[in-house]
Motif scaffolding. Structure first.
Motif, PDB file in Angstrom:
ATOM      1  N   SER A 152      13.345  -7.332  13.230  1.00 14.62           N
ATOM      2  CA  SER A 152      12.024  -6.751  12.818  1.00 14.62           C
ATOM      3  C   SER A 152      12.904  -6.387  11.658  1.00 14.62           C
ATOM      4  O   SER A 152      14.085  -4.910  12.078  1.00 14.62           O
ATOM      5  N   THR A 153      12.478  -5.988  10.574  1.00 13.88           N
ATOM      6  CA  THR A 153      12.318  -4.780   9.597  1.00 13.88           C
ATOM      7  C   THR A 153      11.632  -3.749   8.942  1.00 13.88           C
ATOM      8  O   THR A 153      10.290  -4.044   8.712  1.00 13.88           O
ATOM      9  N   PHE A 154      12.196  -2.638   9.326  1.00 16.06           N
ATOM     10  CA  PHE A 154      11.287  -1.886   9.031  1.00 16.06           C
ATOM     11  C   PHE A 154      11.363  -1.661   6.674  1.00 16.06           C
ATOM     12  O   PHE A 154      12.636  -0.982   6.569  1.00 16.06           O
ATOM     13  N   PHE A 155      10.164  -2.638   6.340  1.00 13.93           N
ATOM     14  CA  PHE A 155      10.199  -2.645   5.042  1.00 13.93           C
ATOM     15  C   PHE A 155      10.272  -1.240   4.506  1.00 13.93           C
ATOM     16  O   PHE A 155      10.319  -1.551   2.951  1.00 13.93           O
ATOM     17  N   ALA A 156       9.387  -0.362   5.024  1.00 19.20           N
ATOM     18  CA  ALA A 156       8.863   0.896   4.336  1.00 19.20           C
ATOM     19  C   ALA A 156       9.588   2.050   4.971  1.00 19.20           C
ATOM     20  O   ALA A 156       8.645   2.983   4.201  1.00 19.20           O
ATOM     21  N   ALA A 157      10.212   2.183   5.637  1.00 17.64           N
ATOM     22  CA  ALA A 157      10.916   3.625   5.590  1.00 17.64           C
ATOM     23  C   ALA A 157      11.249   4.656   4.995  1.00 17.64           C
ATOM     24  O   ALA A 157      11.936   4.572   3.582  1.00 17.64           O
ATOM     25  N   VAL A 174      -0.975  -3.427   2.293  1.00 15.74           N
ATOM     26  CA  VAL A 174      -0.135  -3.651   2.313  1.00 15.74           C
ATOM     27  C   VAL A 174       0.012  -5.813   2.244  1.00 15.74           C
ATOM     28  O   VAL A 174      -0.120  -5.769   3.607  1.00 15.74           O
ATOM     29  N   TRP A 175       0.519  -6.299   2.257  1.00 12.79           N
ATOM     30  CA  TRP A 175       0.617  -8.028   2.009  1.00 12.79           C
ATOM     31  C   TRP A 175       1.976  -8.082   1.023  1.00 12.79           C
ATOM     32  O   TRP A 175       2.725  -8.128   0.657  1.00 12.79           O
ATOM     33  N   LEU A 187       3.701  -9.465   9.053  1.00 14.26           N
ATOM     34  CA  LEU A 187       3.573  -7.795   8.770  1.00 14.26           C
ATOM     35  C   LEU A 187       3.101  -7.417  10.184  1.00 14.26           C
ATOM     36  O   LEU A 187       1.671  -7.569  10.273  1.00 14.26           O
ATOM     37  N   SER A 188       2.997  -6.455  10.792  1.00 12.61           N
ATOM     38  CA  SER A 188       2.823  -4.901  11.513  1.00 12.61           C
ATOM     39  C   SER A 188       3.066  -4.115  11.455  1.00 12.61           C
ATOM     40  O   SER A 188       3.941  -3.244  10.587  1.00 12.61           O
ATOM     41  N   GLY A 223       6.364   2.871   9.556  1.00 11.30           N
ATOM     42  CA  GLY A 223       6.742   2.325  10.636  1.00 11.30           C
ATOM     43  C   GLY A 223       6.186   0.606  10.987  1.00 11.30           C
ATOM     44  O   GLY A 223       6.418   0.177  11.681  1.00 11.30           O
ATOM     45  N   ALA A 224       5.739   0.579   9.918  1.00 11.11           N
ATOM     46  CA  ALA A 224       5.078  -1.386   9.253  1.00 11.11           C
ATOM     47  C   ALA A 224       7.269  -1.350   9.610  1.00 11.11           C
ATOM     48  O   ALA A 224       7.406  -1.629   9.051  1.00 11.11           O
TER      49      ALA A 224
END
Length: 300
Positions: A152-157, A174-175, A187-188, A223-224
């Motif tokens: 899983s990747t944190f895409f908005a850190a 967010v989508w 996405l989570s 954290g998403a």
């Protein structure tokens, strides 16, 4: 008996001047002066009521032997120099009001004009009303080009959210806007006491709602995670926030997916495009929890 010399006078319209945030406005374009003297030596415009120090300002361009000095500490624009009454009239007509703040103090300002001539001094006042304009929030991802290799990747850190004139936000969306692998991409995120989370039914995005500080929204979005891909390619994730009155421009993050190996599933089989996804959509977790509770209750 000698007649009494007329006094100098400043004539201003009774209408209130309107200032809309973002555009400076002349405050006395219809002002007229009358005086028995041919010349004046000084004039001034100052805030007699409410004044937003450091933001409210009066501007003037030197002209016809008249020099202007603006004092932001006192809110006074002083004009000096010997010049004709007509030139002072032009000078005062050219004075403009502006406010440099992204969140100007709204409401009325009382502006007082004065001019000094040999025969005396004249004063007059008029109102100016300030109308703030909402500035939309902004979204600035720290990184816009990421690689996903199966975890899983944190895409908005370290994402940065800001709002020039609000300390809170009211929502976010967010989508996955491009490259979605339906049924596989997910996405989570996790909500907070102030921010509720609603996942898209297919797991491809989520909506955040609730009034909360800008920093709290930034923490939730930071954290998403992105997970669950089986096919390579680029996924574009779009992020938008709202301060109740206006939405930000859409910011995007590209995730380059390089995880192309088959995923193992129960029983040692190999996951194919026809196999069910090896993860449970978060939107179903409340239903699974409820079903488990009912099963336990029925056995007791």
């Amino acid at each position: 008996m000698a007649g009494v010399a007329p006094s100098p006078r400043i004539h201003l319209p009774a209408e209130t001047v309107a200032f809309v945030e973002g555009d400076s406005v002349p405050i006395a374009s219809e002002l007229t002066l009358s005086a028995p003297d041919s010349n004046a030596s000084e004039a001034a415009v100052h805030f007699a009521g409410a004044y937003q120090e450091g933001a409210d300002m009066l501007s003037f361009s030197d002209q016809n032997g008249i020099t202007g000095t603006w004092n932001p500490a006192t809110g006074v624009l002083s004009l000096a120099g010997t010049a004709s009454i007509s030139n002072y009239e032009l000078a005062l007509r050219s004075v403009e009001f502006d406010n440099s703040s992204d969140d100007p103090l709204d409401g009325l300002r009382l502006l007082t004009f004065s001019i000094t001539v040999a025969s005396g001094q004249a004063r007059a006042s008029r109102n100016l009303e300030v109308f703030p304009v909402n500035d939309p929030p902004t979204v600035s991802p720290a990184e816009t080009d990421l690689t996903h290799d199966g975890d899983s990747t944190f895409f908005a850190a370290d994402i940065e959210l800001a709002d020039p004139d609000d300390i809170t936000l009211h929502g976010a969306t967010v989508w996955i806007s491009e490259g979605l692998s339906a049924g596989h991409d997910l996405l989570s995120a996790e909500g907070t006491d102030n921010i509720s989370l609603s996942l898209h039914t297919d797991g491809s995005g989520f909506v955040l709602l609730g009034e909360a500080p800008v920093s709290e929204y930034a923490e939730v979005i930071a954290g998403a995670r992105y997970a669950g891909a089986r096919t390579d390619g680029t996924r574009t994730i779009s992020i938008l926030v709202n301060d109740y009155e206006a939405s930000s421009a859409v910011a995007t993050v590209d995730i380059n997916v390089g995880f192309t190996q088959p995923l193992p599933v129960d029983g040692g089989c190999t996951a194919t495009d026809e196999s069910p996804p090896p993860w449970t959509p978060l939107a179903l977790l409340p239903l699974l929890w409820l079903a488990t509770r009912r099963r336990r209750a029925s056995t007791t």
